[in-house]
Design an enzyme around this catalytic site. Structure first.
Site, PDB file in Angstrom:
ATOM      1  N   ASP A   1      -0.194 -17.740  68.261  1.00  0.00           N
ATOM      2  CA  ASP A   1       0.076 -17.293  66.893  1.00  0.00           C
ATOM      3  C   ASP A   1      -1.245 -17.260  66.136  1.00  0.00           C
ATOM      4  O   ASP A   1      -2.072 -18.153  66.318  1.00  0.00           O
ATOM      5  CB  ASP A   1       1.059 -18.282  66.225  1.00  0.00           C
ATOM      6  CG  ASP A   1       1.846 -17.641  65.095  1.00  0.00           C
ATOM      7  OD1 ASP A   1       1.215 -17.107  64.169  1.00  0.00           O
ATOM      8  OD2 ASP A   1       3.088 -17.658  65.155  1.00  0.00           O
TER       9      ASP A   1
ATOM     10  N   SER B   1      16.530  -6.154  67.407  1.00  0.00           N
ATOM     11  CA  SER B   1      17.344  -6.337  66.202  1.00  0.00           C
ATOM     12  C   SER B   1      18.540  -5.400  66.219  1.00  0.00           C
ATOM     13  O   SER B   1      18.476  -4.304  66.787  1.00  0.00           O
ATOM     14  CB  SER B   1      16.462  -6.030  64.988  1.00  0.00           C
ATOM     15  OG  SER B   1      17.242  -5.820  63.842  1.00  0.00           O
TER      16      SER B   1
ATOM     17  N   TYR C   1      10.063  -0.299  60.314  1.00  0.00           N
ATOM     18  CA  TYR C   1      10.266  -1.560  61.046  1.00  0.00           C
ATOM     19  C   TYR C   1      11.338  -1.374  62.128  1.00  0.00           C
ATOM     20  O   TYR C   1      11.138  -1.698  63.296  1.00  0.00           O
ATOM     21  CB  TYR C   1      10.682  -2.685  60.076  1.00  0.00           C
ATOM     22  CG  TYR C   1      11.467  -3.772  60.743  1.00  0.00           C
ATOM     23  CD1 TYR C   1      10.829  -4.697  61.571  1.00  0.00           C
ATOM     24  CD2 TYR C   1      12.858  -3.855  60.616  1.00  0.00           C
ATOM     25  CE1 TYR C   1      11.555  -5.666  62.239  1.00  0.00           C
ATOM     26  CE2 TYR C   1      13.590  -4.817  61.276  1.00  0.00           C
ATOM     27  CZ  TYR C   1      12.937  -5.723  62.088  1.00  0.00           C
ATOM     28  OH  TYR C   1      13.653  -6.667  62.759  1.00  0.00           O
TER      29      TYR C   1
ATOM     30  N   LYS D   1      11.355  -1.284  66.558  1.00  0.00           N
ATOM     31  CA  LYS D   1      12.209  -2.003  67.521  1.00  0.00           C
ATOM     32  C   LYS D   1      12.811  -1.014  68.537  1.00  0.00           C
ATOM     33  O   LYS D   1      12.904  -1.312  69.729  1.00  0.00           O
ATOM     34  CB  LYS D   1      13.317  -2.774  66.790  1.00  0.00           C
ATOM     35  CG  LYS D   1      12.804  -3.912  65.934  1.00  0.00           C
ATOM     36  CD  LYS D   1      12.152  -5.006  66.764  1.00  0.00           C
ATOM     37  CE  LYS D   1      11.498  -6.077  65.934  1.00  0.00           C
ATOM     38  NZ  LYS D   1      10.652  -7.010  66.695  1.00  0.00           N
TER      39      LYS D   1
HETATM   40  C1  UD1 Z   1      17.678  -6.714  57.030  1.00  0.00           C
HETATM   41  C2  UD1 Z   1      17.100  -5.483  57.647  1.00  0.00           C
HETATM   42  C3  UD1 Z   1      17.186  -5.584  59.146  1.00  0.00           C
HETATM   43  C4  UD1 Z   1      16.486  -6.837  59.635  1.00  0.00           C
HETATM   44  C5  UD1 Z   1      17.121  -8.042  58.957  1.00  0.00           C
HETATM   45  C6  UD1 Z   1      16.344  -9.288  59.321  1.00  0.00           C
HETATM   46  C7  UD1 Z   1      17.542  -3.722  55.984  1.00  0.00           C
HETATM   47  C8  UD1 Z   1      18.238  -2.425  55.713  1.00  0.00           C
HETATM   48  N1  UD1 Z   1      17.771  -4.292  57.173  1.00  0.00           N
HETATM   49  O1  UD1 Z   1      19.054  -6.735  57.349  1.00  0.00           O
HETATM   50  O2  UD1 Z   1      16.580  -4.458  59.717  1.00  0.00           O
HETATM   51  O3  UD1 Z   1      16.610  -6.942  61.039  1.00  0.00           O
HETATM   52  O4  UD1 Z   1      17.054  -7.880  57.543  1.00  0.00           O
HETATM   53  O5  UD1 Z   1      17.037 -10.410  58.885  1.00  0.00           O
HETATM   54  O6  UD1 Z   1      16.823  -4.207  55.144  1.00  0.00           O
HETATM   55  N2  UD1 Z   1      21.681  -8.696  49.627  1.00  0.00           N
HETATM   56  C9  UD1 Z   1      21.984  -8.791  48.290  1.00  0.00           C
HETATM   57  N3  UD1 Z   1      21.016  -9.239  47.442  1.00  0.00           N
HETATM   58  C10 UD1 Z   1      19.768  -9.622  47.878  1.00  0.00           C
HETATM   59  C11 UD1 Z   1      19.477  -9.523  49.260  1.00  0.00           C
HETATM   60  C12 UD1 Z   1      20.463  -9.044  50.103  1.00  0.00           C
HETATM   61  O7  UD1 Z   1      23.092  -8.476  47.851  1.00  0.00           O
HETATM   62  O8  UD1 Z   1      18.923 -10.000  47.049  1.00  0.00           O
HETATM   63  C13 UD1 Z   1      22.722  -8.208  50.544  1.00  0.00           C
HETATM   64  C14 UD1 Z   1      22.340  -6.906  51.240  1.00  0.00           C
HETATM   65  O9  UD1 Z   1      22.765  -5.816  50.470  1.00  0.00           O
HETATM   66  C15 UD1 Z   1      23.112  -7.044  52.541  1.00  0.00           C
HETATM   67  C16 UD1 Z   1      23.160  -8.552  52.803  1.00  0.00           C
HETATM   68  O10 UD1 Z   1      22.863  -9.165  51.564  1.00  0.00           O
HETATM   69  O11 UD1 Z   1      24.407  -6.612  52.376  1.00  0.00           O
HETATM   70  C17 UD1 Z   1      22.163  -8.995  53.836  1.00  0.00           C
HETATM   71  O12 UD1 Z   1      20.883  -8.481  53.474  1.00  0.00           O
HETATM   72  P1  UD1 Z   1      19.546  -8.911  54.212  1.00  0.00           P
HETATM   73  O13 UD1 Z   1      19.472 -10.391  54.311  1.00  0.00           O
HETATM   74  O14 UD1 Z   1      18.415  -8.193  53.543  1.00  0.00           O
HETATM   75  O15 UD1 Z   1      19.752  -8.392  55.697  1.00  0.00           O
HETATM   76  P2  UD1 Z   1      20.102  -6.917  56.237  1.00  0.00           P
HETATM   77  O16 UD1 Z   1      19.927  -5.905  55.205  1.00  0.00           O
HETATM   78  O17 UD1 Z   1      21.427  -6.992  56.905  1.00  0.00           O
END
Ligand code: UD1
Length: 344
Positions: free
Chosen positions: A35, A128, A154, A158
């Site tokens: 790392d 992912s 990103y 993958k």
């Molecule tokens: C995201 C990435 C994905 C990556 C993963 C790693 C996108 C589109 N995808 O997944 O490629 O592998 O992270 O962990 O970004 N949410 C809120 N408020 C927030 C943050 C998130 O409502 O402040 C919601 C999002 O809309 C989503 C859920 O929480 O529905 C999960 O979000 P997040 O943790 O960012 O993960 P992913 O979007 O699923």
């Protein structure tokens, strides 16, 4: 248990890498971390030593540096490699696509070249569920689900990395490689000594929740509550990082036992979908902290609902998620409180 086989863990000081180092040691392997700490805290090594009560071997090397990496492979002669080292912030990848392609592809190319040159036995690659893009018609996805264009550079890295691995395996049919397609990793080690440490403002949901609850951030915005789901918020498959770490050990152990070449891509999730609203409610119930949140507009690129079909991981890796959502949320909260207390 096994006989202390050496596993090189690139990105082993990062979030998933560090938990995997613990799991490897618990299962009798000898992990060696590679790392360069561009996206990890130096204190992680000390914490890993405290958790495992043993010295952790580390090479401060950039995985894209083929000469330096060759020296590491020569010195360590690893039996297996788990390749985590990569950039992973979706938003950042939109702003800096070239850096993402350069780093994520080059580091894999170096690892594959050295895997071949040094006759390493097994390789596990961090992929992912982003490779599935927006699942059409089905929200429980299995590995046969078509891989389409990802939403971000990103995600695209993958997909390309999995393609490179396929081509490599085709040319080296004796190679033994598994890509693990993670769903949403969350939570932290039970000791609260290691966990997710987002640099800058977090993008992912759970660190956003814990940082809001502790007062680092003012308010959480729920990105949309008008989706066609039970409560209108998006559904994901949140997998405890320690379960995810264990899946890597199972993958290495599976590859070791195979006498022929292997190329597999395996979903790593719980098999259960949970909405954003349910995560917030679980957090509030389990920690007793009420969260300052508001409902905002949808986030561009968000998938409505997706979770893993876990049949393949159960069948070939003999692995299944064991920890609960409650455990994920509580461990993430304990880690956040520990960051505040000890200033990691
Ligand atoms: C995201 C990435 C994905 C990556 C993963 C790693 C996108 C589109 N995808 O997944 O490629 O592998 O992270 O962990 O970004 N949410 C809120 N408020 C927030 C943050 C998130 O409502 O402040 C919601 C999002 O809309 C989503 C859920 O929480 O529905 C999960 O979000 P997040 O943790 O960012 O993960 P992913 O979007 O699923």
């Amino acid at each position: 248990m096994n006989s202390g086989k050496k596993i090189l863990v690139t990105g082993g000081a990062g979030y998933i890498g560090s938990h995997t180092v613990v799991s490897l040691i618990e299962n009798g392997y000898t992990p060696v971390i590679v790392d360069d700490f561009r996206n990890a805290q130096s204190s992680v090594i000390e914490q890993l030593e405290a958790i495992t009560n043993q010295k952790i071997k580390l090479h401060r090397v950039d995985c894209c540096d083929s000469q330096a990496m060759n020296t590491v492979f020569e010195a360590e002669k690893p039996n297996g490699v788990i390749h985590f080292a990569a950039y992973k912030a979706v938003n950042e990848s939109v702003e800096k696509p070239l850096e993402y392609y350069k780093n994520n592809l080059q580091s894999l190319l170096v690892v594959l070249e050295l895997y071949q040159k040094h006759k390493v036995q097994s390789l596990v690659f961090s992929s992912s569920c982003t490779v599935y893009g927006e699942p059409k018609g089905k929200i429980e996805v299995d590995e046969s689900f078509p891989i389409e264009k990802a939403f971000s550079p990103y995600g695209q890295t993958k997909i390309i990395c999995e393609q490179i691995i396929q081509d490599f395996h085709h040319s080296q049919p004796d190679s033994k490689i598994i890509s693990l397609r993670y769903f949403n990793p969350v939570g932290a080690h039970a000791s609260a000594l290691i966990g997710e440490y987002p640099i800058g403002k977090p993008n992912n949901l759970l660190p956003y929740i814990t940082q809001t609850a502790i007062g680092k951030l003012k308010q959480l915005t729920v990105f949309g509550n008008d989706y066609a789901t039970s409560d209108g918020t998006c559904v994901r498959d949140y997998i405890h990082v320690c379960d995810l770490a264990d899946a890597h050990v199972q993958a290495i152990s599976f590859l070791e036992k195979e006498t022929n070449g292997v190329l597999e891509a395996v979903n790593i999730g719980t098999g259960k979908g949970t909405s954003v609203q349910e995560i917030i409610e679980t957090f509030e119930t389990e920690t007793g902290v009420s969260l300052n949140y508001t409902i905002g507009p949808r986030r561009a690129g968000d998938v409505e609902a997706i979770y893993a079909n876990t049949s393949k991981s159960e069948k070939i890796l003999q692995w299944k998620a064991k920890r609960s959502l409650k455990d994920s949320v509580c461990s993430a909260w304990n880690w956040e409180k520990n960051i505040k207390k000890n200033g990691y």
